[in-house]
Scaffold this active site. Structure first.
Site, PDB file in Angstrom:
ATOM      1  N   ASP A 406      -2.310 -21.609  18.839  1.00 30.61           N
ATOM      2  CA  ASP A 406      -1.506 -20.404  18.957  1.00 30.61           C
ATOM      3  C   ASP A 406      -0.080 -20.733  19.389  1.00 30.61           C
ATOM      4  O   ASP A 406       0.159 -21.631  20.201  1.00 30.61           O
ATOM      5  CB  ASP A 406      -2.158 -19.480  19.996  1.00 30.61           C
ATOM      6  CG  ASP A 406      -1.388 -18.206  20.215  1.00 30.61           C
ATOM      7  OD1 ASP A 406      -1.263 -17.421  19.262  1.00 30.61           O
ATOM      8  OD2 ASP A 406      -0.899 -17.996  21.341  1.00 30.61           O
ATOM      9  N   GLU A 459      -0.064 -22.305  14.182  1.00 31.65           N
ATOM     10  CA  GLU A 459       0.666 -21.053  13.983  1.00 31.65           C
ATOM     11  C   GLU A 459       2.123 -21.356  14.364  1.00 31.65           C
ATOM     12  O   GLU A 459       2.487 -21.323  15.540  1.00 31.65           O
ATOM     13  CB  GLU A 459       0.114 -19.925  14.844  1.00 31.65           C
ATOM     14  CG  GLU A 459       0.816 -18.604  14.556  1.00 31.65           C
ATOM     15  CD  GLU A 459       0.847 -17.651  15.740  1.00 31.65           C
ATOM     16  OE1 GLU A 459       1.174 -16.472  15.526  1.00 31.65           O
ATOM     17  OE2 GLU A 459       0.582 -18.079  16.871  1.00 31.65           O
TER      18      GLU A 459
END
EC number: 2.4.1.18
Length: 730
Positions: A406, A459
């Site tokens: 993330d 990401e």
């Protein structure tokens, strides 16, 4: 037996008695004195406050009455060579308690483990630190080890001592910063924490950073865990190790476990999730974070228990059961992983031993202003080791097939979401976080070395170079990168009224310029259907029918575009409302034919995608991609072809205008017969049924005349001679 043991300083005994000494084992337990006549005497000490009498009972039958010396510490001498012993204490009310003594036991952590911890190179850190049930010196119990280098003292507290740690201080293991204690008699399910005396003299109570199980929120205690799970996915794991994900079909169904079907446990979810994902044809599921987190509204992205699966849905073995079942059904498992920040909860990692430890001490590098969280100190070897080992833990202990990392951009840049003067440049004066870059390279290189066939996914929303380049070529070493540029541009395009799309064709096709610079995943994730953005269905223009047609066309274009696919739950059947973690999906929509037809269409997308290797085998190879557009190019038509290693070819032709185009002439890559394997406008999916009767013919120059349905996408497969049936004799 001599009359009295050698005296000890009262201040030392006070510190030990109050659990505030760094080495309680140097006082308590069994110690050779060397004071015997011609030999060695042994002194035994134990802490038994408020007792009337205390006796050390040895395995060979010898009983040594102990004398109270100071502050609840009792001691006695033994002249013969000692054996194992227990302590029996009587109290004023006549009660008697017999128990093993933690301080007669040697350390449970070895010199090699301590060396690796100190070097920041312990790849299985979870086996060295934390709480572990074990048999030690022939006694069953639990060992505890925690890294707290700034502490003056550390105690274990829990159910077993009524959360009073004065009787269970840990010993310092020297310069490693590790503290250790073995406590006999503990069992799986017992709750515990660490009490830490800071340099400033304050006691802080902390959950175990390495806990493999945690209390369900709002509880914050760590829980002793003992796995008894037996895996049944050997065939899957063997096949995975030999796989090459970048050259394989990958279609990911992202889901938030708690709101996919609310109320299901990990075990309860196995059957319905397997059935659903199998029917829909996805190759993988991706779980939003399942590590323990106190606030459900963070969706799991503010982690407090990095090694503990959230107990909201069951035990760690229950999660293993779910993953094992998914693997046996042929479904891969990706899990979101959050090394970019952690919350400031005072019982967790924040200021762990009374001052910055896991976080960078300088707020210009150690705090996220936007999220109100701390940032890990990636330059500290023990912190980097904690995170690398955590990634390996999920891959090793839970057999996950990949980690989606993330907010990588927030890690890469020191000025991320900061104004001038709010960030500290690197040693070269630049904005890149060199420590974070080195950490990401280490975790990726280590993960791929240990677990071939997995997928590390970034990401990452910027143009940072080499995200999926190998670390030995100065890349970050990820296997895949989310294509956020494609996602933003394509959603902006598809939201436009078809009347105006022709002026913005570049929003949909610009991705072809860079599509082969990284190994990409095309994500329509949870982030695109929250915070007022509406659902994917709501973002489509037009009336109800047109919204569904646009959605089918968008998904067909996405599945045909170079790169793997990711779709967030609910979008496969046209979820009407924006997603909320506090409620389930609108499954009732499947009672309405248009939404059931959309769901069927996504299943067909996945079936055709998986069946045709040109759509996935060379995703990052620009030479396998060819843009189509002559002779009658139309700005509302975007067409391209893709080829596999064997020359098999699929053409993707998208008409994003609101009217059918017929006849439409297009130069295809080869002459002959092209079979219509997918038509997003087919009547069975709720479309208008405009198409080409399943066949398109291209002349010797590859020129073909066809019908393009409104708001529709065609997939055409070139029929090689092997695909063309022999003529039937009359």
């Amino acid at each position: 037996m001599t009359a009295t043991p050698p005296p000890l300083d009262a201040g030392l005994l006070d510190a030990v008695a109050h659990g505030a000494h760094h080495d309680p084992h140097s006082v308590l337990g069994l110690h050779a004195t060397g004071d015997g006549d011609g030999g060695t005497d042994w002194v035994v000490r134990t802490r038994r406050p408020l007792a009337d009498t205390v006796v050390a009972v040895f395995d060979d039958g010898v009983r040594v009455p102990l004398t109270h010396r100071h502050a609840g510490i009792w001691e006695g001498l033994l002249t013969s060579r000692p054996t194992s012993y227990v302590i029996t204490a009587t109290y004023p009310d006549g009660s008697e308690y017999t128990a093993d003594d933690p301080y007669r036991h040697g350390p449970t952590i070895g010199e090699l483990d301590l060396h690796l911890v100190g070097e920041g190179r312990h790849e299985e850190l979870w086996n060295a630190l934390g709480a572990h049930l074990r048999t030690h010196d022939g006694v069953d119990g639990a060992s505890f080890a925690v890294w707290a280098p700034n502490a003056q003292a550390v105690r274990v507290v829990g159910d077993f001592n009524s959360w009073d740690g004065t009787g269970h201080p840990m010993r310092s293991m020297g310069g490693s910063g590790v503290w250790e204690l073995f406590v006999p008699g503990l069992r799986a399910g017992d709750r515990y924490k660490f009490e830490i005396l800071s340099r400033h003299g304050a006691w802080v109570m902390k959950a175990d950073p390495m806990a493999r199980r945690a209390e369900v929120a709002p509880g914050t205690a760590s829980v002793i865990d003992d796995s008894s799970f037996s895996w049944g996915d050997d065939a899957w794991m063997k096949e995975r190790a030999a796989s090459r994900p970048a050259e394989s079909a990958m279609s990911i169904y992202e889901l938030h476990f708690g709101s996919w079907r609310p109320g299901l446990s990990y075990r309860d979810a196995a059957d319905p999730l397997i059935e659903y994902v199998t029917d829909q044809g996805f190759t993988h599921v991706e779980f939003m974070p399942l590590a323990e987190h106190p606030f459900g509204g963070s969706w799991g992205y503010q982690v407090t228990g990095y090694f503990a699966p959230t107990g909201r849905f069951g035990t760690p073995d229950d999660l293993r059961y779910l993953i094992d079942r998914l693997h046996q059904a042929g479904i891969g498992v990706i899990m979101d992983w959050v090394p970019g920040h952690f919350p400031k909860d005072d019982w967790a990692l924040a200021r762990f031993d009374g001052e910055p430890l896991y976080e960078h001490a300088d707020p210009r590098r150690g705090e996220h202003k936007d999220w109100g969280t701390y940032i890990f100190d990636y330059g500290r070897r023990e912190v980097r080791n904690f995170l690398v080992a955590n990634a390996l833990y999920w891959l090793q202990e839970f057999h996950v097939d990949g980690l989606r990392v993330d907010a990588v951009a927030s890690m890469l840049y020191l000025d991320y979401s900061r104004n001038e003067g709010e960030w500290l440049p690197n040693v070269y004066g630049g904005r890149e976080n060199l420590d974070a870059i080195a950490f990401l390279q280490e975790v990726n290189a280590t993960a791929y070395r240990r677990y071939p066939g997995i997928s590390m996914i970034a990401e990452e929303s910027t143009s940072f170079p080499g995200v999926t380049a190998p670390t030995d070529h100065a890349g970050l070493g990820f296997g895949f990168k989310w294509n956020m540029g494609w996602m933003n541009d394509s959603l902006q395009y598809i939201a436009r009224d078809p009347m105006y799309r022709g002026h913005h064709e570049g929003e949909m096709s610009f991705s072809f310029v860079y599509a082969f610079s990284e190994n990409y995943i095309l994500p329509i994730s949870h982030d695109e259907v929250v915070h007022g953005k509406g659902s994917l269905f709501q973002r489509m223009p037009g009336d109800y029918w047109q919204k569904l047609a646009n959605l089918r066309a968008y998904l067909a274009y996405m599945w045909g575009h170079p790169g793997k696919q990711l779709l967030f739950m609910g979008q496969e059947f046209g979820q009407l409302s924006e997603w909320s973690e506090s409620r389930g999906l609108d499954w009732w929509l499947l009672e309405q034919p248009p939404h059931r037809q959309l769901q069927d269409f996504v299943a067909q997308l996945n079936r055709q995608y998986r069946a045709h290797s040109p759509l996935w085998s060379r995703d990052a190879d620009g030479s396998a991609f060819h843009r189509l557009g002559a002779p009658s190019w139309d700005p509302n038509v975007i067409a391209f072809s893709r080829r596999d290693h064997h020359g098999n070819t699929v053409a993707v032709i998208a008409n994003f205008s609101g009217v059918p185009l017929q006849p439409f002439t297009l130069d295809l890559p080869a002459p002959g017969v092209w079979e219509e394997i997918l038509n997003s406008d087919a009547g069975e999916y709720g479309g208008s049924g405009v198409g080409n009767m399943g066949i398109v013919h291209a002349d010797d120059n590859g020129r073909a005349t066809m019908v393009l349905p409104p708001l529709g996408v065609l997939w055409l497969r070139h029929r090689t001679p092997a695909h063309i049936p022999s003529p039937t004799r009359g």
